[in-house]
Motif scaffolding. Structure first.
Motif, short mmCIF file in Angstrom:
data_model
loop_
_atom_site.label_atom_id
_atom_site.label_comp_id
_atom_site.label_asym_id
_atom_site.label_seq_id
_atom_site.Cartn_x
_atom_site.Cartn_y
_atom_site.Cartn_z
N LEU A 248 -105.45 -31.61 -80.56
CA LEU A 248 -104.01 -31.58 -80.79
C LEU A 248 -103.55 -32.91 -81.40
O LEU A 248 -104.37 -33.78 -81.72
CB LEU A 248 -103.28 -31.32 -79.48
CG LEU A 248 -103.55 -29.98 -78.79
CD1 LEU A 248 -103.00 -30.00 -77.37
CD2 LEU A 248 -102.95 -28.84 -79.59
N HIS A 249 -102.24 -33.06 -81.53
CA HIS A 249 -101.69 -34.33 -82.01
C HIS A 249 -101.92 -35.41 -80.95
O HIS A 249 -101.88 -35.15 -79.75
CB HIS A 249 -100.19 -34.17 -82.27
CG HIS A 249 -99.60 -35.32 -83.03
ND1 HIS A 249 -99.86 -35.53 -84.36
CD2 HIS A 249 -98.78 -36.33 -82.64
CE1 HIS A 249 -99.20 -36.61 -84.77
NE2 HIS A 249 -98.56 -37.12 -83.73
N ALA A 250 -102.16 -36.64 -81.43
CA ALA A 250 -102.38 -37.79 -80.54
C ALA A 250 -103.56 -37.58 -79.61
O ALA A 250 -103.57 -38.07 -78.48
CB ALA A 250 -101.12 -38.13 -79.76
N PHE A 251 -104.58 -36.88 -80.08
CA PHE A 251 -105.75 -36.58 -79.25
C PHE A 251 -106.50 -37.83 -78.82
O PHE A 251 -107.28 -37.79 -77.87
CB PHE A 251 -106.70 -35.64 -79.99
CG PHE A 251 -107.34 -36.25 -81.21
CD1 PHE A 251 -108.53 -36.97 -81.10
CD2 PHE A 251 -106.77 -36.11 -82.47
CE1 PHE A 251 -109.13 -37.54 -82.22
CE2 PHE A 251 -107.36 -36.67 -83.59
CZ PHE A 251 -108.54 -37.39 -83.47
N HIS A 252 -106.27 -38.94 -79.49
CA HIS A 252 -106.98 -40.19 -79.19
C HIS A 252 -106.32 -40.98 -78.06
O HIS A 252 -106.89 -41.95 -77.56
CB HIS A 252 -106.97 -41.09 -80.43
CG HIS A 252 -105.60 -41.60 -80.74
ND1 HIS A 252 -105.14 -42.81 -80.28
CD2 HIS A 252 -104.55 -41.02 -81.37
CE1 HIS A 252 -103.89 -42.97 -80.65
NE2 HIS A 252 -103.51 -41.89 -81.31
N HIS A 253 -105.10 -40.59 -77.66
CA HIS A 253 -104.29 -41.41 -76.77
C HIS A 253 -104.32 -40.82 -75.36
O HIS A 253 -103.93 -39.68 -75.16
CB HIS A 253 -102.85 -41.44 -77.29
CG HIS A 253 -102.03 -42.59 -76.79
ND1 HIS A 253 -101.69 -42.76 -75.46
CD2 HIS A 253 -101.48 -43.62 -77.45
CE1 HIS A 253 -100.95 -43.84 -75.35
NE2 HIS A 253 -100.81 -44.39 -76.54
N PRO A 254 -104.76 -41.56 -74.35
CA PRO A 254 -104.89 -41.00 -72.99
C PRO A 254 -103.59 -40.35 -72.51
O PRO A 254 -102.50 -40.88 -72.72
CB PRO A 254 -105.25 -42.22 -72.15
CG PRO A 254 -105.93 -43.14 -73.10
CD PRO A 254 -105.23 -42.96 -74.41
N THR A 255 -103.76 -39.25 -71.82
CA THR A 255 -102.62 -38.46 -71.35
C THR A 255 -101.69 -39.27 -70.46
O THR A 255 -100.47 -39.09 -70.50
CB THR A 255 -103.13 -37.23 -70.57
OG1 THR A 255 -104.07 -36.54 -71.39
CG2 THR A 255 -102.01 -36.30 -70.21
N VAL A 256 -102.24 -40.19 -69.69
CA VAL A 256 -101.42 -40.92 -68.73
C VAL A 256 -100.31 -41.70 -69.41
O VAL A 256 -99.26 -41.95 -68.84
CB VAL A 256 -102.30 -41.87 -67.88
CG1 VAL A 256 -102.88 -42.99 -68.73
CG2 VAL A 256 -101.50 -42.45 -66.72
N ASP A 257 -100.50 -42.09 -70.67
CA ASP A 257 -99.50 -42.87 -71.38
C ASP A 257 -98.65 -42.02 -72.31
O ASP A 257 -97.90 -42.55 -73.12
CB ASP A 257 -100.17 -43.98 -72.19
CG ASP A 257 -100.72 -45.08 -71.30
OD1 ASP A 257 -101.67 -45.74 -71.71
OD2 ASP A 257 -100.17 -45.26 -70.21
N HIS A 258 -98.82 -40.71 -72.26
CA HIS A 258 -98.15 -39.85 -73.23
C HIS A 258 -97.13 -38.95 -72.56
O HIS A 258 -97.40 -38.36 -71.52
CB HIS A 258 -99.19 -38.97 -73.94
CG HIS A 258 -99.30 -39.27 -75.39
ND1 HIS A 258 -98.32 -38.96 -76.29
CD2 HIS A 258 -100.27 -39.86 -76.11
CE1 HIS A 258 -98.69 -39.35 -77.50
NE2 HIS A 258 -99.87 -39.91 -77.40
N PRO A 259 -95.95 -38.82 -73.19
CA PRO A 259 -95.02 -37.81 -72.70
C PRO A 259 -95.61 -36.42 -72.88
O PRO A 259 -96.35 -36.18 -73.83
CB PRO A 259 -93.77 -38.01 -73.57
CG PRO A 259 -94.30 -38.64 -74.82
CD PRO A 259 -95.46 -39.49 -74.39
N THR A 260 -95.31 -35.53 -71.98
CA THR A 260 -95.81 -34.17 -72.08
C THR A 260 -94.89 -33.37 -73.00
O THR A 260 -93.79 -32.97 -72.61
CB THR A 260 -95.88 -33.51 -70.69
OG1 THR A 260 -96.71 -34.32 -69.85
CG2 THR A 260 -96.47 -32.11 -70.78
N VAL A 261 -95.33 -33.19 -74.23
CA VAL A 261 -94.56 -32.43 -75.21
C VAL A 261 -95.50 -31.42 -75.86
O VAL A 261 -96.72 -31.64 -75.92
CB VAL A 261 -93.93 -33.35 -76.28
CG1 VAL A 261 -92.90 -34.27 -75.67
CG2 VAL A 261 -95.00 -34.15 -77.01
N PRO A 262 -94.97 -30.32 -76.36
CA PRO A 262 -95.83 -29.30 -76.98
C PRO A 262 -96.60 -29.86 -78.17
O PRO A 262 -96.07 -30.63 -78.98
CB PRO A 262 -94.82 -28.24 -77.43
CG PRO A 262 -93.64 -28.43 -76.55
CD PRO A 262 -93.56 -29.90 -76.29
#
Length: 253
Positions: free
Chosen positions: A199-213
């Protein structure tokens, strides 16, 4: 034993006081340099750790800022700033040139050997630097298949590598086609890697990412994209000493 050095740097761009993370390799001689551009939320520990890892390998590395020292975790706030920014090549170039000036002013930097590796909005900034004719040795982007003003890609004078997830709804197949058409028409030395299932931003750990579709971390492809970045740098910005065959894992993961 000599070690790397890290410090915070401040500078002006886009009407803001930017706060970047500069990492210097051990030693005293001139080294090639890499600008690291963050995703739309802004500079985070992810990009700083990648800068530190590049310094360990022997590069001067500057993880640059987008939002005046702020990290925009709220998706609505992030879009409110990034969408107008992405629609304004001159503003993106201002942000990129300011970071480029900082890294060129660093005494350890070889000013003729600089690359940009950007993620999302930071990747778009890197591409605009190329379209502006900046003297770069390489441009690498992940999640940033943005197209520029007609004809200006002909000013890109270095190889371009781009990575994107196959399931990225923000950079869908039509955007890939528009980007590759621009690169082809301009005669750029370009490559595109599509990471299956990402998906988009697949390189960026989930913990630092807002949960968006459409946004999601993919650990395996994050590691692969990091290796692809290191391959680009090894080709276009070779170091005085050989990089170890055991490629370091992605420090941002």
């Amino acid at each position: 034993m000599e070690t790397t050095t890290k410090r915070t740097v401040t500078y002006r761009a886009d009407g803001l006081t930017m706060t970047g993370h500069l990492a210097l390799p051990a030693g005293t001689g001139l080294r090639p340099a890499v600008l690291i551009g963050p995703e739309g939320m802004g500079l985070s520990d992810v990009e700083c750790r990648r800068a530190d890892a590049l310094a360990e390998l022997g590069y001067v590395a500057l993880a640059f800022d987008l939002h005046g020292g702020r990290y925009l975790a709220d998706p609505e706030e992030m879009l409110a700033r990034c969408l107008p920014l992405l629609a304004d090549p001159d503003r993106m170039r201002d942000i990129g040139r300011a970071a480029l000036d900082v890294v060129r002013a660093e005494p350890r930097t070889d000013p003729d050997r600089i690359a940009v590796v950007g993620y999302g909005t930071g990747g778009a900034v890197g591409l605009e630097l190329g379209r502006d004719g900046a003297g770069l040795r390489a441009i690498g982007t992940v999640n940033a298949l943005t197209t520029g003003r007609p004809g200006e890609a002909a000013r890109i004078r270095c190889p371009v590598w781009a990575g994107v997830g196959s399931e990225d709804p923000i950079m869908p197949p039509a955007q890939r086609e528009a980007f590759t058409a621009e690169m082809r028409a301009a005669g750029v030395d370009w490559r595109l890697t599509v990471y299956g299932g990402a998906l988009h931003a697949f390189h960026h750990p989930t913990v630092d990412h807002p949960t968006v579709p459409g946004v999601g971390y993919h650990a395996r492809h994050a590691r692969r994209a990091w290796r692809d970045v290191l391959d680009l740098l090894a080709e276009c910005l070779p170091l005085p000493e050989a990089v170890p065959e055991a490629v370091p894992e992605d420090p941002g993961a």
